[in-house]
Write a protein that holds these residues in place. Structure first.
Motif, PDB file in Angstrom:
ATOM      1  N   ALA A  72       0.835  -1.205   0.000  1.00  0.00           N
ATOM      2  CA  ALA A  72       0.000   0.000   0.000  1.00  0.00           C
ATOM      3  C   ALA A  72       0.871   1.257   0.000  1.00  0.00           C
ATOM      4  CB  ALA A  72      -0.929  -0.011   1.210  1.00  0.00           C
ATOM      5  N   ARG A  73       1.923   1.253   0.807  1.00  0.00           N
ATOM      6  CA  ARG A  73       2.810   2.422   0.871  1.00  0.00           C
ATOM      7  C   ARG A  73       3.487   2.662  -0.472  1.00  0.00           C
ATOM      8  NH1 ARG A  73       7.809   3.810   1.227  1.00  0.00           N
ATOM      9  NH2 ARG A  73       8.665   1.724   1.372  1.00  0.00           N
ATOM     10  N   LEU A  74       3.999   1.605  -1.083  1.00  0.00           N
ATOM     11  CA  LEU A  74       4.704   1.746  -2.363  1.00  0.00           C
ATOM     12  C   LEU A  74       3.770   2.190  -3.488  1.00  0.00           C
ATOM     13  CD1 LEU A  74       7.027  -1.391  -2.207  1.00  0.00           C
ATOM     14  CD2 LEU A  74       7.736   1.009  -2.098  1.00  0.00           C
ATOM     15  N   ARG A  75       2.531   1.747  -3.437  1.00  0.00           N
ATOM     16  CA  ARG A  75       1.567   2.090  -4.480  1.00  0.00           C
ATOM     17  C   ARG A  75       0.845   3.402  -4.182  1.00  0.00           C
ATOM     18  NH1 ARG A  75      -2.466  -0.528  -6.294  1.00  0.00           N
ATOM     19  NH2 ARG A  75      -1.880  -0.093  -8.417  1.00  0.00           N
ATOM     20  N   GLY A  76       1.011   3.912  -2.966  1.00  0.00           N
ATOM     21  CA  GLY A  76       0.310   5.139  -2.599  1.00  0.00           C
ATOM     22  C   GLY A  76      -1.191   4.925  -2.491  1.00  0.00           C
ATOM     23  N   SER A  77      -1.571   3.761  -2.009  1.00  0.00           N
ATOM     24  CA  SER A  77      -2.996   3.452  -1.878  1.00  0.00           C
ATOM     25  C   SER A  77      -3.284   2.948  -0.471  1.00  0.00           C
ATOM     26  CB  SER A  77      -3.418   2.411  -2.912  1.00  0.00           C
ATOM     27  OG  SER A  77      -2.699   1.210  -2.743  1.00  0.00           O
ATOM     28  N   ALA A  78      -4.550   2.770  -0.177  1.00  0.00           N
ATOM     29  CA  ALA A  78      -4.953   2.281   1.136  1.00  0.00           C
ATOM     30  C   ALA A  78      -4.760   0.767   1.218  1.00  0.00           C
ATOM     31  CB  ALA A  78      -6.420   2.638   1.385  1.00  0.00           C
ATOM     32  N   GLU A  79      -4.562   0.288   2.435  1.00  0.00           N
ATOM     33  CA  GLU A  79      -4.414  -1.155   2.642  1.00  0.00           C
ATOM     34  C   GLU A  79      -5.665  -1.904   2.202  1.00  0.00           C
ATOM     35  OE1 GLU A  79      -2.864  -2.550   6.403  1.00  0.00           O
ATOM     36  OE2 GLU A  79      -1.577  -0.769   6.583  1.00  0.00           O
ATOM     37  N   GLY A  80      -6.815  -1.295   2.397  1.00  0.00           N
ATOM     38  CA  GLY A  80      -8.068  -1.909   1.976  1.00  0.00           C
ATOM     39  C   GLY A  80      -8.113  -2.118   0.462  1.00  0.00           C
ATOM     40  N   THR A  81      -7.539  -1.168  -0.281  1.00  0.00           N
ATOM     41  CA  THR A  81      -7.481  -1.298  -1.738  1.00  0.00           C
ATOM     42  C   THR A  81      -6.586  -2.467  -2.127  1.00  0.00           C
ATOM     43  OG1 THR A  81      -7.778   1.098  -1.953  1.00  0.00           O
ATOM     44  CG2 THR A  81      -6.934  -0.075  -3.889  1.00  0.00           C
ATOM     45  N   VAL A  82      -5.453  -2.589  -1.457  1.00  0.00           N
ATOM     46  CA  VAL A  82      -4.536  -3.697  -1.741  1.00  0.00           C
ATOM     47  C   VAL A  82      -5.219  -5.019  -1.413  1.00  0.00           C
ATOM     48  CG1 VAL A  82      -2.340  -4.777  -1.097  1.00  0.00           C
ATOM     49  CG2 VAL A  82      -2.459  -2.299  -1.419  1.00  0.00           C
ATOM     50  N   LYS A  83      -5.908  -5.075  -0.279  1.00  0.00           N
ATOM     51  CA  LYS A  83      -6.625  -6.305   0.098  1.00  0.00           C
ATOM     52  C   LYS A  83      -7.696  -6.639  -0.938  1.00  0.00           C
ATOM     53  CE  LYS A  83      -5.901  -5.874   5.067  1.00  0.00           C
ATOM     54  NZ  LYS A  83      -6.531  -5.624   6.379  1.00  0.00           N
ATOM     55  N   SER A  84      -8.375  -5.632  -1.441  1.00  0.00           N
ATOM     56  CA  SER A  84      -9.389  -5.846  -2.469  1.00  0.00           C
ATOM     57  C   SER A  84      -8.751  -6.419  -3.733  1.00  0.00           C
ATOM     58  CB  SER A  84     -10.102  -4.526  -2.775  1.00  0.00           C
ATOM     59  OG  SER A  84     -10.999  -4.673  -3.849  1.00  0.00           O
ATOM     60  N   HIS A  85      -7.613  -5.850  -4.122  1.00  0.00           N
ATOM     61  CA  HIS A  85      -6.888  -6.369  -5.295  1.00  0.00           C
ATOM     62  C   HIS A  85      -6.442  -7.810  -5.057  1.00  0.00           C
ATOM     63  CE1 HIS A  85      -6.997  -2.767  -7.620  1.00  0.00           C
ATOM     64  NE2 HIS A  85      -6.149  -2.081  -6.875  1.00  0.00           N
ATOM     65  N   LEU A  86      -5.940  -8.091  -3.861  1.00  0.00           N
ATOM     66  CA  LEU A  86      -5.500  -9.456  -3.550  1.00  0.00           C
ATOM     67  C   LEU A  86      -6.665 -10.440  -3.620  1.00  0.00           C
ATOM     68  CD1 LEU A  86      -2.934  -8.970  -0.640  1.00  0.00           C
ATOM     69  CD2 LEU A  86      -2.492  -9.907  -2.914  1.00  0.00           C
ATOM     70  N   ASN A  87      -7.816 -10.057  -3.113  1.00  0.00           N
ATOM     71  CA  ASN A  87      -8.985 -10.936  -3.194  1.00  0.00           C
ATOM     72  C   ASN A  87      -9.348 -11.211  -4.653  1.00  0.00           C
ATOM     73  OD1 ASN A  87      -9.378 -11.384  -0.456  1.00  0.00           O
ATOM     74  ND2 ASN A  87     -10.563  -9.504  -0.203  1.00  0.00           N
ATOM     75  N   ALA A  88      -9.273 -10.180  -5.494  1.00  0.00           N
ATOM     76  CA  ALA A  88      -9.577 -10.368  -6.915  1.00  0.00           C
ATOM     77  C   ALA A  88      -8.534 -11.278  -7.567  1.00  0.00           C
ATOM     78  CB  ALA A  88      -9.627  -9.015  -7.626  1.00  0.00           C
ATOM     79  N   ILE A  89      -7.271 -11.110  -7.216  1.00  0.00           N
ATOM     80  CA  ILE A  89      -6.192 -11.941  -7.765  1.00  0.00           C
ATOM     81  C   ILE A  89      -6.405 -13.397  -7.354  1.00  0.00           C
ATOM     82  CG2 ILE A  89      -3.709 -12.435  -7.634  1.00  0.00           C
ATOM     83  CD1 ILE A  89      -3.382  -9.319  -7.148  1.00  0.00           C
ATOM     84  N   TYR A  90      -6.665 -13.628  -6.067  1.00  0.00           N
ATOM     85  CA  TYR A  90      -6.871 -14.984  -5.575  1.00  0.00           C
ATOM     86  C   TYR A  90      -8.075 -15.630  -6.263  1.00  0.00           C
ATOM     87  CZ  TYR A  90      -3.695 -13.703  -1.708  1.00  0.00           C
ATOM     88  OH  TYR A  90      -2.632 -13.297  -0.941  1.00  0.00           O
ATOM     89  N   ARG A  91      -9.154 -14.857  -6.420  1.00  0.00           N
ATOM     90  CA  ARG A  91     -10.357 -15.391  -7.070  1.00  0.00           C
ATOM     91  C   ARG A  91     -10.066 -15.766  -8.516  1.00  0.00           C
ATOM     92  NH1 ARG A  91     -13.332 -12.447  -9.987  1.00  0.00           N
ATOM     93  NH2 ARG A  91     -12.874 -10.498  -8.918  1.00  0.00           N
ATOM     94  N   LYS A  92      -9.388 -14.878  -9.257  1.00  0.00           N
ATOM     95  CA  LYS A  92      -9.083 -15.143 -10.668  1.00  0.00           C
ATOM     96  C   LYS A  92      -8.111 -16.310 -10.819  1.00  0.00           C
ATOM     97  CE  LYS A  92      -9.898 -10.411 -12.279  1.00  0.00           C
ATOM     98  NZ  LYS A  92      -9.291  -9.233 -12.917  1.00  0.00           N
ATOM     99  N   ALA A  93      -7.204 -16.464  -9.858  1.00  0.00           N
ATOM    100  CA  ALA A  93      -6.215 -17.550  -9.909  1.00  0.00           C
ATOM    101  C   ALA A  93      -6.780 -18.862  -9.375  1.00  0.00           C
ATOM    102  CB  ALA A  93      -4.973 -17.162  -9.112  1.00  0.00           C
ATOM    103  N   GLY A  94      -7.897 -18.775  -8.672  1.00  0.00           N
ATOM    104  CA  GLY A  94      -8.492 -19.981  -8.110  1.00  0.00           C
ATOM    105  C   GLY A  94      -7.771 -20.478  -6.875  1.00  0.00           C
ATOM    106  N   VAL A  95      -7.202 -19.556  -6.108  1.00  0.00           N
ATOM    107  CA  VAL A  95      -6.500 -19.902  -4.879  1.00  0.00           C
ATOM    108  C   VAL A  95      -7.095 -19.101  -3.735  1.00  0.00           C
ATOM    109  CG1 VAL A  95      -4.363 -20.504  -6.077  1.00  0.00           C
ATOM    110  CG2 VAL A  95      -4.680 -18.172  -5.242  1.00  0.00           C
ATOM    111  N   SER A  96      -6.663 -19.409  -2.508  1.00  0.00           N
ATOM    112  CA  SER A  96      -7.242 -18.697  -1.374  1.00  0.00           C
ATOM    113  C   SER A  96      -6.236 -17.912  -0.541  1.00  0.00           C
ATOM    114  CB  SER A  96      -7.988 -19.689  -0.466  1.00  0.00           C
ATOM    115  OG  SER A  96      -7.098 -20.673   0.003  1.00  0.00           O
TER     116      SER A  96
END
Length: 177
Positions: free
Chosen positions: A123-147
């Motif tokens: 989040a710090r490196l991207r200049g975004s909120a931790e919640g945004t990073v978590k949202s992106h991670l959830n989307a990545i995990y869903r698209k990859a089929g992992v948890s």
């Protein structure tokens, strides 16, 4: 061997040069002593010891140079292998990201995740909120089929494990009899 010298070819090279200078001085002394000798036989024991020491020192320097050259060649070979492996891993990861249709932001977060950065650091490196990073991670995990991150990493390196590159050819082929 001293760890700093074994990891630094320049230091080893400098040491070899210093030994070469010493060998040159001793060789010069042996040549002067040999020229000052009146007879070649019986051989003066002091001269014989000095000559043997110079020969041993020169042989040692030649051996060190040979070992250093082999070490440098091995290091270059290993660096090429690591570079090829890193390139292959990068290609596999990029292919997965394309297959999963990750957005640019998701791919960015995924790369940071693969590198092992925690959510707060991403989040710090991207200049975004931790919640945004978590949202992106959830989307990545869903698209990859992992948890989770571990499953994501396992999936990314699976292709390398399933289809390993051909083993390197032996350095010298055996002679046929």
């Amino acid at each position: 061997m001293i760890r700093g010298l074994s990891e630094n070819p320049m230091a080893l090279g400098a040491l070899i040069l210093a030994q070469g200078a010493c060998a040159g001085i001793f060789l010069f002394d042996v040549v002067l002593d040999g020229g000052a000798m009146q007879t070649l036989w019986p051989l003066d024991w002091h001269f014989a010891v000095e000559a043997a020491a110079v020969a041993g020192l020169i042989a040692g320097i030649a051996f060190e140079i040979r070992v250093l050259l082999r070490l440098l060649a091995r290091k270059a070979h290993l660096e090429r292998q690591v570079s090829m492996a890193a390139s292959a891993l990068h290609d596999v990861i990029e292919a997965h990201f394309r297959d999963w249709s990750l957005t640019a932001s998701e791919a960015d977060v995924a790369w940071f995740t693969v590198k092992g950065l925690p959510i707060a650091e991403i989040a710090r490196l991207r200049g975004s909120a931790e919640g945004t990073v978590k949202s992106h991670l959830n989307a990545i995990y869903r698209k990859a089929g992992v948890s989770n991150r571990g499953e994501l990493l396992s999936l990314l390196i699976e292709d390398l494990m399933d289809d390993p590159a051909e083993p390197a050819a032996p350095l010298s082929a055996p002679h046929s009899a």
